[in-house]
Design a protein around this motif. Sequence first.
Motif, PDB file in Angstrom:
ATOM      1  N   ILE A  91       0.746  -1.548  -0.103  1.00  9.26           N
ATOM      2  CA  ILE A  91      -0.057  -0.100  -0.106  1.00  9.26           C
ATOM      3  C   ILE A  91       0.736   1.265  -0.797  1.00  9.26           C
ATOM      4  CG2 ILE A  91      -2.037   1.534   1.372  1.00  9.26           C
ATOM      5  CD1 ILE A  91      -2.759  -1.372   2.453  1.00  9.26           C
ATOM      6  N   THR A  92       0.841   2.293  -0.871  1.00 11.98           N
ATOM      7  CA  THR A  92       1.790   3.381  -1.608  1.00 11.98           C
ATOM      8  C   THR A  92       0.950   4.329  -0.830  1.00 11.98           C
ATOM      9  OG1 THR A  92       1.607   2.961  -3.550  1.00 11.98           O
ATOM     10  CG2 THR A  92       3.596   1.344  -3.195  1.00 11.98           C
ATOM     11  N   ASP A  93      -0.013   4.452  -1.098  1.00 11.79           N
ATOM     12  CA  ASP A  93      -0.595   5.609  -0.648  1.00 11.79           C
ATOM     13  C   ASP A  93      -1.105   5.542   0.868  1.00 11.79           C
ATOM     14  OD1 ASP A  93      -2.355   7.634  -0.386  1.00 11.79           O
ATOM     15  OD2 ASP A  93      -3.805   7.513  -2.535  1.00 11.79           O
ATOM     16  N   PRO A  94      -0.901   6.446   1.526  1.00  9.59           N
ATOM     17  CA  PRO A  94      -0.965   6.212   2.797  1.00  9.59           C
ATOM     18  C   PRO A  94      -2.584   6.496   3.347  1.00  9.59           C
ATOM     19  CG  PRO A  94       1.133   8.564   2.575  1.00  9.59           C
ATOM     20  CD  PRO A  94       0.495   7.948   1.528  1.00  9.59           C
ATOM     21  N   ALA A  95      -3.482   7.090   2.497  1.00 10.15           N
ATOM     22  CA  ALA A  95      -4.984   7.426   2.919  1.00 10.15           C
ATOM     23  C   ALA A  95      -4.877   6.076   2.807  1.00 10.15           C
ATOM     24  CB  ALA A  95      -5.338   8.121   1.819  1.00 10.15           C
ATOM     25  N   TYR A  96      -4.943   5.057   1.928  1.00 13.33           N
ATOM     26  CA  TYR A  96      -5.646   3.833   2.078  1.00 13.33           C
ATOM     27  C   TYR A  96      -5.478   2.841   3.282  1.00 13.33           C
ATOM     28  CZ  TYR A  96      -5.747   4.174  -3.068  1.00 13.33           C
ATOM     29  OH  TYR A  96      -6.017   4.808  -4.404  1.00 13.33           O
ATOM     30  N   LEU A  97      -4.086   3.773   4.213  1.00 16.81           N
ATOM     31  CA  LEU A  97      -3.877   2.760   5.307  1.00 16.81           C
ATOM     32  C   LEU A  97      -4.612   3.393   6.225  1.00 16.81           C
ATOM     33  CD1 LEU A  97      -0.595   3.528   5.148  1.00 16.81           C
ATOM     34  CD2 LEU A  97      -0.733   1.110   5.475  1.00 16.81           C
ATOM     35  N   GLN A  98      -5.549   4.456   5.722  1.00 18.45           N
ATOM     36  CA  GLN A  98      -6.328   4.604   7.410  1.00 18.45           C
ATOM     37  C   GLN A  98      -8.090   4.293   7.222  1.00 18.45           C
ATOM     38  OE1 GLN A  98      -5.326   6.556   9.170  1.00 18.45           O
ATOM     39  NE2 GLN A  98      -3.141   6.437   8.173  1.00 18.45           N
ATOM     40  N   TYR A  99      -8.297   3.667   5.718  1.00 22.44           N
ATOM     41  CA  TYR A  99      -9.185   2.863   5.688  1.00 22.44           C
ATOM     42  C   TYR A  99      -9.412   1.336   5.903  1.00 22.44           C
ATOM     43  CZ  TYR A  99      -9.899   6.311   2.234  1.00 22.44           C
ATOM     44  OH  TYR A  99      -9.425   7.778   1.202  1.00 22.44           O
ATOM     45  N   THR A 100     -10.626   1.229   7.192  1.00 21.28           N
ATOM     46  CA  THR A 100     -10.269   0.578   7.989  1.00 21.28           C
ATOM     47  C   THR A 100     -11.868   0.019   8.273  1.00 21.28           C
ATOM     48  OG1 THR A 100      -9.946   0.980  10.320  1.00 21.28           O
ATOM     49  CG2 THR A 100      -8.050   0.254   9.415  1.00 21.28           C
ATOM     50  N   LEU A 145     -13.880   0.626   0.877  1.00 21.75           N
ATOM     51  CA  LEU A 145     -14.450  -0.272   1.352  1.00 21.75           C
ATOM     52  C   LEU A 145     -13.430  -1.532   1.076  1.00 21.75           C
ATOM     53  CD1 LEU A 145     -18.127  -0.568   1.837  1.00 21.75           C
ATOM     54  CD2 LEU A 145     -16.951  -0.828   3.502  1.00 21.75           C
ATOM     55  N   ALA A 146     -13.044  -1.362  -0.548  1.00 20.33           N
ATOM     56  CA  ALA A 146     -12.188  -2.052  -1.050  1.00 20.33           C
ATOM     57  C   ALA A 146     -10.861  -2.260   0.127  1.00 20.33           C
ATOM     58  CB  ALA A 146     -11.349  -1.769  -2.415  1.00 20.33           C
ATOM     59  N   CYS A 147     -10.721  -0.686   0.636  1.00 26.94           N
ATOM     60  CA  CYS A 147      -9.341  -0.667   0.962  1.00 26.94           C
ATOM     61  C   CYS A 147      -9.383  -1.345   2.687  1.00 26.94           C
ATOM     62  CB  CYS A 147      -8.282   0.044   1.198  1.00 26.94           C
ATOM     63  SG  CYS A 147      -8.002   1.078   0.069  1.00 26.94           S
ATOM     64  N   PHE A 165      -5.461   2.712 -11.520  1.00 27.73           N
ATOM     65  CA  PHE A 165      -5.073   3.049 -12.788  1.00 27.73           C
ATOM     66  C   PHE A 165      -4.299   3.592 -13.614  1.00 27.73           C
ATOM     67  CE2 PHE A 165      -8.256  -0.043 -13.708  1.00 27.73           C
ATOM     68  CZ  PHE A 165      -7.758  -1.841 -13.794  1.00 27.73           C
ATOM     69  N   PRO A 166      -4.518   4.875 -12.846  1.00 25.28           N
ATOM     70  CA  PRO A 166      -3.759   5.962 -13.346  1.00 25.28           C
ATOM     71  C   PRO A 166      -2.488   5.970 -12.746  1.00 25.28           C
ATOM     72  CG  PRO A 166      -5.518   6.717 -12.359  1.00 25.28           C
ATOM     73  CD  PRO A 166      -5.239   5.582 -12.116  1.00 25.28           C
ATOM     74  N   ARG A 167      -2.005   5.365 -11.483  1.00 28.77           N
ATOM     75  CA  ARG A 167      -0.913   4.773 -11.705  1.00 28.77           C
ATOM     76  C   ARG A 167       0.106   3.811 -11.902  1.00 28.77           C
ATOM     77  NH1 ARG A 167      -1.859   4.559  -6.078  1.00 28.77           N
ATOM     78  NH2 ARG A 167      -0.766   6.218  -5.864  1.00 28.77           N
ATOM     79  N   ILE A 168      -0.954   2.590 -12.209  1.00 32.09           N
ATOM     80  CA  ILE A 168      -0.466   1.919 -12.845  1.00 32.09           C
ATOM     81  C   ILE A 168       0.106   1.745 -14.316  1.00 32.09           C
ATOM     82  CG2 ILE A 168      -0.574  -0.461 -14.202  1.00 32.09           C
ATOM     83  CD1 ILE A 168      -2.148  -1.052 -12.289  1.00 32.09           C
ATOM     84  N   LEU A 169      -0.493   3.769 -15.269  1.00 30.89           N
ATOM     85  CA  LEU A 169       0.200   3.289 -16.057  1.00 30.89           C
ATOM     86  C   LEU A 169       0.903   4.342 -16.475  1.00 30.89           C
ATOM     87  CD1 LEU A 169      -3.842   4.191 -18.124  1.00 30.89           C
ATOM     88  CD2 LEU A 169      -2.058   2.426 -18.589  1.00 30.89           C
ATOM     89  N   ASN A 170       1.098   5.438 -14.998  1.00 32.84           N
ATOM     90  CA  ASN A 170       2.210   6.377 -15.151  1.00 32.84           C
ATOM     91  C   ASN A 170       3.994   5.413 -14.686  1.00 32.84           C
ATOM     92  OD1 ASN A 170       0.627   8.680 -15.846  1.00 32.84           O
ATOM     93  ND2 ASN A 170       0.712   8.825 -13.434  1.00 32.84           N
ATOM     94  N   LYS A 171       3.972   4.326 -14.395  1.00 33.62           N
ATOM     95  CA  LYS A 171       4.623   3.455 -13.897  1.00 33.62           C
ATOM     96  C   LYS A 171       5.475   2.731 -15.772  1.00 33.62           C
ATOM     97  CE  LYS A 171       6.140   2.788  -9.189  1.00 33.62           C
ATOM     98  NZ  LYS A 171       7.473   2.546  -9.071  1.00 33.62           N
ATOM     99  N   LEU A 172       4.243   2.342 -16.363  1.00 32.67           N
ATOM    100  CA  LEU A 172       4.561   1.484 -17.209  1.00 32.67           C
ATOM    101  C   LEU A 172       4.933   2.809 -18.443  1.00 32.67           C
ATOM    102  CD1 LEU A 172       1.369  -0.321 -17.764  1.00 32.67           C
ATOM    103  CD2 LEU A 172       3.652  -1.361 -16.880  1.00 32.67           C
TER     104      LEU A 172
END
Length: 286
Positions: A91-100, A145-147, A165-172
Motif C-alpha cells: 500500500i503506497t498511498d498513506p490515505a489507503y492505510l486509514q481505511y479500516t 471498503l476495498a481498502c 490505474f492512473p498510477r499503473i499507467l504512469n509506471k508503465l
Amino acid sequence: MNEVLNKLVAASLQNRNEDDYLDEEGFLVCGKCHTRKQQDITLPAFGGQSERVIRVGIACECRKKEIEAECAAEERRQFLQRMEVLRRDGITDPAYLQYTFDQDDNRNPEVSEVCRRYVENWDEMFKDNIGILFYGGVGTGKSFLACCIANALIEKLVPVSVTNFPRILNKLQGFGFGEERQEFIDKLQRYKLLVIDDLGVERDTSYSTEQVYNVIDTRSRSGMPLIITTNLSMDDLKNPPSLGHARIYDRVLEMCPIRLKLVGESRRTTIANERRDKAKKLLGLK
C-alpha cells in the motif's frame, strides 16, 4: 564429560534467589510460587563410567509463565514487523492505510457485511478465485471498503497490493518498451489479492486501453482474486463503447462475480460539510 556435568550442576544453582529454599529432599524451591527449580536426571553409562544421577536446574512455575509471556511478546513483535513490511510493500498511498472497518460509518450496511464476510472466508475466496467489483457514484465509499478488505487481510499476513490505474499507467510509461514493463506487471501477480482503484478514470487512448487490458488479462491468468472499483454503471460495463473496452470489461465481470453497488451521498461531501460546520461554529459564523 565431567566438565559438562559440573557446568550443569553449577547452572542449577545460579538461578537461586534470596527467598528460595531447599525442601526435605534437598531440591531448590522457588520462594515465590513454591515449586521446584531443580530435578534429578539419570545419565547412562558412558566412557567407562557407570550410570549417574545429577541434579539440574529447571524453570519453576512462575518462571515458566515469564518465559511464556516473553515468547508471546516476541511472537507479537515479529508479527507486527511482518505486517508492517506487507503494508509498506503493498500500500503506497498513506490515505489507503486509514481505511479500516473500525472507521466504517455503516451507510451501506449490507455491503459492509459482505466485505467483512469476504475477509472471514478469505481462504475459500482465494481458493475459488472470487473477486469483487465495487461500482456506484463518486464518493460513495467504494475505495474505502476495498481498502478495508485489504487492510484486514494484511492483518492476517496476506500479501495484498492496492493501487489504481492512473498510477499503473504512469509506471508503465516510465519503463518505455523494455522488459521492465512486463516485469512490473508480473510483480503485481505475486500478491494474493490485487486491488485496483478507479477503473474508467484513465485516459481514453488506444495505448491506455491496451495496457489496462494487459494488466487485467495477466491477473486473470494468475488464477488469483482481483478487486476493482469504478464509477462506471453496470450498464456502462455491459455496453462498452469500443471493442477495446469490451475486452477489459468482459474480463473484469468474469473475474469479479461479486458485484456490490454503493449508493448515497458522497462521503467526501459529507466530511467537507462537517468540517465547514465545525469551522463556522468556532469562528462564530452563521
